[in-house]
Design an enzyme around this catalytic site. Structure first.
Site, PDB file in Angstrom:
ATOM      1  CE  LYS A 184      -3.886  -2.257   2.167  1.00 26.63           C
ATOM      2  NZ  LYS A 184      -3.385  -3.320   3.057  1.00 26.63           N
TER       3      LYS A 184
ATOM      4  NE  ARG B 142      -8.660 -10.573  -6.190  1.00 30.35           N
ATOM      5  CZ  ARG B 142      -8.470  -9.719  -5.182  1.00 30.35           C
ATOM      6  NH1 ARG B 142      -7.254  -9.299  -4.906  1.00 30.35           N
ATOM      7  NH2 ARG B 142      -9.482  -9.290  -4.473  1.00 30.35           N
TER       8      ARG B 142
HETATM    9  C1  MV4 Z   1     -10.254   2.629   5.570  1.00 27.80           C
HETATM   10  C2  MV4 Z   1     -11.490   2.816   6.235  1.00 27.80           C
HETATM   11  C3  MV4 Z   1     -11.723   4.050   6.800  1.00 27.80           C
HETATM   12  N1  MV4 Z   1     -10.799   5.028   6.728  1.00 27.80           N
HETATM   13  N2  MV4 Z   1      -9.362   3.637   5.507  1.00 27.80           N
HETATM   14  C4  MV4 Z   1     -10.656  -2.066   5.011  1.00 27.80           C
HETATM   15  C5  MV4 Z   1      -9.837  -2.995   4.219  1.00 27.80           C
HETATM   16  C6  MV4 Z   1      -8.861  -2.183   3.491  1.00 27.80           C
HETATM   17  N3  MV4 Z   1      -8.667  -2.628   2.161  1.00 27.80           N
HETATM   18  C7  MV4 Z   1      -9.300  -0.789   3.622  1.00 27.80           C
HETATM   19  N4  MV4 Z   1     -10.320  -0.761   4.602  1.00 27.80           N
HETATM   20  C8  MV4 Z   1     -10.767   0.415   5.121  1.00 27.80           C
HETATM   21  N5  MV4 Z   1      -9.932   1.461   5.025  1.00 27.80           N
HETATM   22  C9  MV4 Z   1      -9.655   4.810   6.080  1.00 27.80           C
HETATM   23  N6  MV4 Z   1      -8.746   5.775   6.048  1.00 27.80           N
HETATM   24  C10 MV4 Z   1     -12.377   1.764   6.302  1.00 27.80           C
HETATM   25  C11 MV4 Z   1     -12.014   0.547   5.765  1.00 27.80           C
HETATM   26  C12 MV4 Z   1     -12.994  -0.488   5.888  1.00 27.80           C
HETATM   27  C13 MV4 Z   1     -13.607  -1.051   4.789  1.00 27.80           C
HETATM   28  C14 MV4 Z   1     -13.283  -0.668   3.495  1.00 27.80           C
HETATM   29  C15 MV4 Z   1     -13.893  -1.228   2.421  1.00 27.80           C
HETATM   30  C16 MV4 Z   1     -14.877  -2.184   2.618  1.00 27.80           C
HETATM   31  C17 MV4 Z   1     -15.217  -2.593   3.863  1.00 27.80           C
HETATM   32  C18 MV4 Z   1     -14.603  -2.030   4.961  1.00 27.80           C
HETATM   33  C19 MV4 Z   1     -14.966  -2.437   6.239  1.00 27.80           C
HETATM   34  C20 MV4 Z   1     -14.341  -1.895   7.326  1.00 27.80           C
HETATM   35  C21 MV4 Z   1     -13.362  -0.927   7.152  1.00 27.80           C
END
Ligand code: MV4
Length: 477
Positions: free
Chosen positions: A115, A291
């Site tokens: 990331k 992917r």
């Molecule tokens: C975040 C967020 C809130 N704020 N970043 C979860 C997995 C990862 N790929 C990124 N994720 C998140 N990043 C910031 N700055 C909330 C999540 C997140 C989330 C994101 C996409 C789909 C489902 C989620 C469930 C919980 C938290």
């Protein structure tokens, strides 16, 4: 390309082989002990045994897969999703063996697998990002200063891996040190890389991703968005396209940003750029998945483009046959992932045999699966039974078809998440389109569902009893 080895199993292996066959390309399956007579093995033109059931001894053994490809005279390898699909080292080995890896170049996989490297790479393209830092941090005092600057709550994230591992929300400064140490050790043990960074925590985001497609001649297009906010513990449950909330302007802006992300890493093939959308409709780049994704069918429905066919054409060196303005968005598609899990018991995997397994059929209904009646659900792999996809002229129609199709399944022998799917499809927040990634946490309570089931069952028993009594009265008179 005359012959493709599919280095995967289950529904995605079948999905890839179906398109390959349509294109006149021969298919080679690989399989583990547990999958000896699995549908993907029976479907393929040839099949090669890899090893014991655990994926670490079969689907993840790079040398065994390369040997299988050489032995069968395959020209290319399609990795599907999961397993070796985002392993840059494997992609390199495939190329070194003189074969075609049906996916992006190792460079793109490597950059987007981190990331922090991803943020660094897309920076030059002015892609909106969540306020935060773009380098690894270990010093707690520095972290505190940064957090104060951004404002709480903040999110500590691991640079490597995914699935929410190594992610920690910090509400206030005196929790920061402990949470930071936890995030670092979690990331270290899960990914062998303890690098973490800090972002502003977006509390109620939507998860919206853009499908991109790039060829080896520098052409890149996007195929609109997928709304993936309905998820449980970082596992997506329902996906749809298009999103109920994007305006045409925002769709274009996010699409263009996704194309730039792909350009920044010299992407080739099908990829997905993930964004968060906050409650003010600001979007932020999260990461790129290099992917084919589980939920790709909803994009195929609304664009009429076969993504696997495009992957193969790009891998063969062909230029994209269409430009951005040729790609139409038509209708609305929804996907429900049906798992062999018990939604009334904390989604525990439900092991057993599919004694009865009938799937819904009909216009606007697509089922991508890798199971048939009589099969045992192997404990070694993901317990996803099938993907139910519906396609209608608008959101209402695809939702209506989805409710109908859910009732079209007949499954005995294992518990499934179909009832949970019906819960989502009937929920006012989902129906209205006003929901975010907190949907399941906020609304789903298995105890309430159990109570409702109990009440329903006693109501049915009462009706049965009154019918019985009425019949007895008839006999008596
Ligand atoms: C975040 C967020 C809130 N704020 N970043 C979860 C997995 C990862 N790929 C990124 N994720 C998140 N990043 C910031 N700055 C909330 C999540 C997140 C989330 C994101 C996409 C789909 C489902 C989620 C469930 C919980 C938290």
């Amino acid at each position: 390309m005359k012959k493709i080895l599919v280095a995967n199993r289950g529904e995605i292996a079948l999905r890839v082989m179906k398109t390959a066959r349509q294109m006149g390309i021969k298919t080679v399956a690989v399989f583990s002990d547990a999958d000896r007579s699995a549908p993907h093995v029976l479907f393929a033109d040839e099949a090669v045994h890899l090893g014991p059931s655990p994926s670490s001894e079969s689907y993840l053994v790079q040398e065994a897969i390369l040997q299988a490809a050489q032995k069968t005279g395959s020209d290319g390898i399609h990795p599907g999703y999961g397993f070796l699909s985002e392993n840059a080292e494997f992609a390199q080995k495939v190329t070194d063996a003189g074969l075609i890896f049906i996916g992006p170049k190792p460079h793109a996989i490597r950059v987007m697998g981190s990331k922090l490297a991803a943020k660094e790479t897309v920076k030059a393209f002015d892609i909106p990002m969540v306020p935060g830092i773009d380098e690894a941090i270990t010093d707690v005092d520095k972290a505190k200063a940064i957090a104060r600057d951004i404002g709480f709550p903040i999110l500590i994230k691991a640079s490597a891996g995914g699935g929410g591992k190594g992610m920690r929300v910090v509400e206030k400064e005196d929790e920061l040190e402990e949470q930071m140490q936890r995030a670092i050790s979690e990331a270290q043990s899960a990914f062998g890389d303890g690098s973490v960074f800090i972002e502003k925590f977006v509390t109620s985001p939507r998860h919206i991703e853009i499908q991109v497609l790039a060829d080896s001649h520098g052409n890149i297009v996007h195929l609109y968005e997928r709304e993936c906010s309905i998820q449980r513990r970082h596992q997506k449950v329902v996906e749809e396209a298009p999103s109920a909330v994007l305006t045409p302007e925002l769709r274009t802006q996010m699409g263009n940003a996704a194309v730039d992300v792909a350009r920044s890493c010299q992407y080739e093939g099908a990829g997905t750029v993930e964004f968060l959308l906050d409650d003010q409709m600001n979007f932020y780049f999260l990461e790129m998945n290099t992917r084919l994704q589980v939920e790709h069918p909803v994009t195929e429905c609304i664009t009429g483009i076969d993504l696997v066919e495009q992957q193969i054409r790009v891998a063969r060196g062909e230029a994209l046959a269409f430009a951005q303005e040729d790609i139409r968005l038509r209708g609305h598609a929804m996907e429900l992932r049906v798992y062999a899990e018990d939604p009334l018991n904390n989604f525990l995997p439900s092991i057993g045999t599919l004694d009865t397994y009938a799937r819904p059929v009909g216009r606007g209904i697509r089922v991508d699966g890798g199971y048939r009646q009589g099969m045992e659900i192997p404990i070694y792999y993901d317990p996803m039974l099938s993907k139910l996809i519906t396609y209608g002229k608008n959101r209402e129609e695809s939702l209506y078809l989805m409710r109908e199709a859910i009732t079209g399944y007949v499954i005995d022998g294992v518990q499934t998440t179909l009832g949970f799917g019906a819960f989502v499809m009937d929920h006012p927040a989902f129906v209205s389109g006003k929901f975010d990634t907190n949907f399941v946490k906020r609304y789903y309570d298995s105890e309430v569902v159990k109570q409702e089931l109990k009440q329903e069952q006693s109501a049915i028993a009462e009706i049965a009893l009154s019918i019985y009594k009425a019949e007895q009265d008839q006999l008596d008179t």
